[in-house]
Scaffold this motif. Structure first.
Motif, PDB file in Angstrom:
ATOM      1  N   ASP A  89       0.837  -1.210   0.000  1.00 13.20           N
ATOM      2  CA  ASP A  89       0.000   0.000   0.000  1.00 13.20           C
ATOM      3  C   ASP A  89       0.870   1.258   0.000  1.00 13.20           C
ATOM      4  O   ASP A  89       0.582   2.226  -0.717  1.00 13.20           O
ATOM      5  N   ILE A  90       1.947   1.249   0.788  1.00 15.31           N
ATOM      6  CA  ILE A  90       2.837   2.406   0.850  1.00 15.31           C
ATOM      7  C   ILE A  90       3.523   2.631  -0.493  1.00 15.31           C
ATOM      8  O   ILE A  90       3.614   3.762  -0.983  1.00 15.31           O
ATOM      9  N   LEU A  91       3.983   1.554  -1.111  1.00 14.75           N
ATOM     10  CA  LEU A  91       4.673   1.676  -2.394  1.00 14.75           C
ATOM     11  C   LEU A  91       3.744   2.212  -3.481  1.00 14.75           C
ATOM     12  O   LEU A  91       4.156   3.007  -4.335  1.00 14.75           O
ATOM     13  N   LYS A  92       2.480   1.805  -3.457  1.00 11.73           N
ATOM     14  CA  LYS A  92       1.513   2.310  -4.434  1.00 11.73           C
ATOM     15  C   LYS A  92       1.283   3.811  -4.250  1.00 11.73           C
ATOM     16  O   LYS A  92       1.206   4.565  -5.224  1.00 11.73           O
ATOM     17  N   TRP A  94       3.379   5.905  -2.831  1.00 12.35           N
ATOM     18  CA  TRP A  94       4.626   6.591  -3.197  1.00 12.35           C
ATOM     19  C   TRP A  94       4.734   6.750  -4.706  1.00 12.35           C
ATOM     20  O   TRP A  94       5.149   7.793  -5.212  1.00 12.35           O
ATOM     21  N   LYS A  95       4.344   5.726  -5.429  1.00 13.18           N
ATOM     22  CA  LYS A  95       4.437   5.768  -6.892  1.00 13.18           C
ATOM     23  C   LYS A  95       3.629   6.925  -7.469  1.00 13.18           C
ATOM     24  O   LYS A  95       3.996   7.505  -8.496  1.00 13.18           O
ATOM     25  N   ARG A  96       2.532   7.280  -6.820  1.00  8.91           N
ATOM     26  CA  ARG A  96       1.676   8.354  -7.328  1.00  8.91           C
ATOM     27  C   ARG A  96       2.370   9.710  -7.317  1.00  8.91           C
ATOM     28  O   ARG A  96       2.058  10.576  -8.144  1.00  8.91           O
ATOM     29  N   ILE A  97       3.309   9.894  -6.385  1.00 12.41           N
ATOM     30  CA  ILE A  97       3.939  11.213  -6.263  1.00 12.41           C
ATOM     31  C   ILE A  97       5.454  11.171  -6.523  1.00 12.41           C
ATOM     32  O   ILE A  97       6.130  12.198  -6.439  1.00 12.41           O
ATOM     33  N   ASN A  98       5.970  10.009  -6.897  1.00  7.35           N
ATOM     34  CA  ASN A  98       7.422   9.859  -7.032  1.00  7.35           C
ATOM     35  C   ASN A  98       7.873  10.118  -8.470  1.00  7.35           C
ATOM     36  O   ASN A  98       8.111   9.207  -9.255  1.00  7.35           O
ATOM     37  N   TYR A  99       8.015  11.398  -8.810  1.00 12.09           N
ATOM     38  CA  TYR A  99       8.547  11.803 -10.109  1.00 12.09           C
ATOM     39  C   TYR A  99      10.041  12.100  -9.972  1.00 12.09           C
ATOM     40  O   TYR A  99      10.472  12.692  -8.982  1.00 12.09           O
ATOM     41  N   THR A 100      10.817  11.729 -10.961  1.00 10.16           N
ATOM     42  CA  THR A 100      12.224  12.114 -11.004  1.00 10.16           C
ATOM     43  C   THR A 100      12.331  13.525 -11.570  1.00 10.16           C
ATOM     44  O   THR A 100      11.855  13.794 -12.677  1.00 10.16           O
ATOM     45  N   THR A 101      12.950  14.415 -10.826  1.00 13.78           N
ATOM     46  CA  THR A 101      13.063  15.805 -11.247  1.00 13.78           C
ATOM     47  C   THR A 101      14.110  15.937 -12.348  1.00 13.78           C
ATOM     48  O   THR A 101      15.204  15.374 -12.255  1.00 13.78           O
ATOM     49  N   THR A 102      13.782  16.680 -13.391  1.00 16.02           N
ATOM     50  CA  THR A 102      14.686  16.866 -14.527  1.00 16.02           C
ATOM     51  C   THR A 102      15.109  18.326 -14.643  1.00 16.02           C
ATOM     52  O   THR A 102      14.528  19.211 -14.019  1.00 16.02           O
ATOM     53  N   GLU A 103      16.132  18.551 -15.454  1.00 15.06           N
ATOM     54  CA  GLU A 103      16.667  19.901 -15.679  1.00 15.06           C
ATOM     55  C   GLU A 103      16.861  20.632 -14.351  1.00 15.06           C
ATOM     56  O   GLU A 103      16.379  21.741 -14.135  1.00 15.06           O
ATOM     57  N   ARG A 104      17.613  19.987 -13.470  1.00 11.27           N
ATOM     58  CA  ARG A 104      17.917  20.568 -12.154  1.00 11.27           C
ATOM     59  C   ARG A 104      19.011  21.616 -12.341  1.00 11.27           C
ATOM     60  O   ARG A 104      20.182  21.290 -12.530  1.00 11.27           O
ATOM     61  N   ILE A 105      18.620  22.858 -12.307  1.00 12.30           N
ATOM     62  CA  ILE A 105      19.501  23.972 -12.620  1.00 12.30           C
ATOM     63  C   ILE A 105      19.567  24.893 -11.407  1.00 12.30           C
ATOM     64  O   ILE A 105      18.555  25.467 -11.007  1.00 12.30           O
ATOM     65  N   TYR A 106      20.742  25.038 -10.826  1.00 12.01           N
ATOM     66  CA  TYR A 106      20.891  25.801  -9.591  1.00 12.01           C
ATOM     67  C   TYR A 106      21.846  26.981  -9.801  1.00 12.01           C
ATOM     68  O   TYR A 106      23.021  26.787 -10.113  1.00 12.01           O
ATOM     69  N   ASP A 107      21.315  28.198  -9.648  1.00 10.46           N
ATOM     70  CA  ASP A 107      22.108  29.424  -9.764  1.00 10.46           C
ATOM     71  C   ASP A 107      22.851  29.480 -11.104  1.00 10.46           C
ATOM     72  O   ASP A 107      24.057  29.739 -11.158  1.00 10.46           O
ATOM     73  N   CYS A 108      22.129  29.243 -12.176  1.00  7.54           N
ATOM     74  CA  CYS A 108      22.721  29.220 -13.518  1.00  7.54           C
ATOM     75  C   CYS A 108      22.056  30.255 -14.421  1.00  7.54           C
ATOM     76  O   CYS A 108      20.943  30.698 -14.173  1.00  7.54           O
ATOM     77  N   ILE A 109      22.760  30.598 -15.504  1.00  9.67           N
ATOM     78  CA  ILE A 109      22.266  31.569 -16.485  1.00  9.67           C
ATOM     79  C   ILE A 109      22.424  30.986 -17.884  1.00  9.67           C
ATOM     80  O   ILE A 109      23.495  30.482 -18.233  1.00  9.67           O
ATOM     81  N   ASN A 110      21.355  31.047 -18.672  1.00  9.28           N
ATOM     82  CA  ASN A 110      21.416  30.723 -20.091  1.00  9.28           C
ATOM     83  C   ASN A 110      21.931  29.309 -20.354  1.00  9.28           C
ATOM     84  O   ASN A 110      22.976  29.105 -20.992  1.00  9.28           O
ATOM     85  N   VAL A 111      21.202  28.319 -19.862  1.00  9.53           N
ATOM     86  CA  VAL A 111      21.566  26.920 -20.085  1.00  9.53           C
ATOM     87  C   VAL A 111      20.384  26.179 -20.696  1.00  9.53           C
ATOM     88  O   VAL A 111      19.225  26.572 -20.517  1.00  9.53           O
ATOM     89  N   SER A 112      20.666  25.106 -21.424  1.00 13.11           N
ATOM     90  CA  SER A 112      19.588  24.333 -22.038  1.00 13.11           C
ATOM     91  C   SER A 112      19.979  22.867 -22.177  1.00 13.11           C
ATOM     92  O   SER A 112      21.164  22.530 -22.245  1.00 13.11           O
ATOM     93  N   GLU A 113      18.958  22.016 -22.174  1.00 14.50           N
ATOM     94  CA  GLU A 113      19.105  20.570 -22.388  1.00 14.50           C
ATOM     95  C   GLU A 113      20.135  19.959 -21.440  1.00 14.50           C
ATOM     96  O   GLU A 113      20.925  19.084 -21.837  1.00 14.50           O
TER      97      GLU A 113
END
Length: 232
Positions: A89-92, A94-113
């Protein structure tokens, strides 16, 4: 950076290293110089469906960082409590809200892909960069700038295909070396300037295949090597 800006930077780097503009488009550049570099891959945001870029390609659900933050602002990620009777039940849940975060950009300027980047500026299709500027198709760099298709390298500039090295400038295809400048095809070396096809040596200039040449001879051969490197 968008693709037009990226090609401007690519040409600037090529002119510095080879004295010539890059004869390839971005796809050709990727295939010729960055074919073995671990780069972010294209996936789709599981919430919006838009294209995004991730280092974690084995995940099943993705969400772009800006979309994750937007959802947190508007709705919050805390969920109402539900009855659970077992681990399944817990795993189900968790699966509903467990997205892998993409394009993790921290204190950056003008970056892509790219994913992730920290304190970077002008970056295209790269991963795990810290304090870098003008980087294209790179992985695992620190404190470097004007660099293409390089991996696990620090404090270097105007380089293409430099791996596991440090303090390199104006060089191409350098592996496991330090203090290399104006050189091509160097491996396991230290403090070389204007050398080509050299390995396991230090403190030399105008060497080719670990042989000492006169300055004039060296630059005649270097001109031919540049033609060979940039041949299609």
């Amino acid at each position: 950076m968008d693709k037009k800006q990226t090609m401007i930077e690519v040409n600037r780097i090529f002119k510095t290293i080879f004295g010539k503009e890059c004869p390839y488009n971005l796809e050709e550049l990727l295939n010729k110089f960055a074919f073995d570099v671990k780069l972010p891959q294209k996936v789709h945001d599981s919430v919006t469906g838009e294209i995004t870029w991730t280092q974690s390609i084995n995940a099943s659900k993705f969400i772009k960082q800006v979309n994750m933050e937007d959802y947190d602002t508007k709705h919050g990620w805390i969920q109402p409590k539900r009855e659970v009777s077992n681990l399944n039940d817990i795993l189900k849940l968790w699966k509903r809200i467990n997205y892998t975060t993409t394009e993790r950009i921290y204190d950056c300027i003008n970056v892509s892909e790219s994913d992730p980047l920290y304190r970077c500026e002008n970056v295209y299709r790269s991963t795990d960069l810290r304090n870098c500027k003008n980087a294209i198709y790179c992985d695992g760099l620190g404190d470097s700038e004007n660099i293409i298709a390089s991996q696990r390298t620090s404090t270097s500039s105007f380089c293409i295909r430099v791996d596991d090295s440090a303090n390199c400038t104006n060089s191409y295809n350098v592996i496991c070396s330090n203090k290399i400048s104006n050189s091509f095809f160097i491996q396991d070396a230290n403090n070389l300037n204007e050398c080509m096809f050299c390995s396991h040596m230090s403190n030399r200039r105008y060497c080719i295949a670990n042989m000492q040449f006169e300055k004039e001879e060296y630059f005649e051969i270097k001109a031919e090597i540049i033609k060979w490197i940039l041949s299609t």
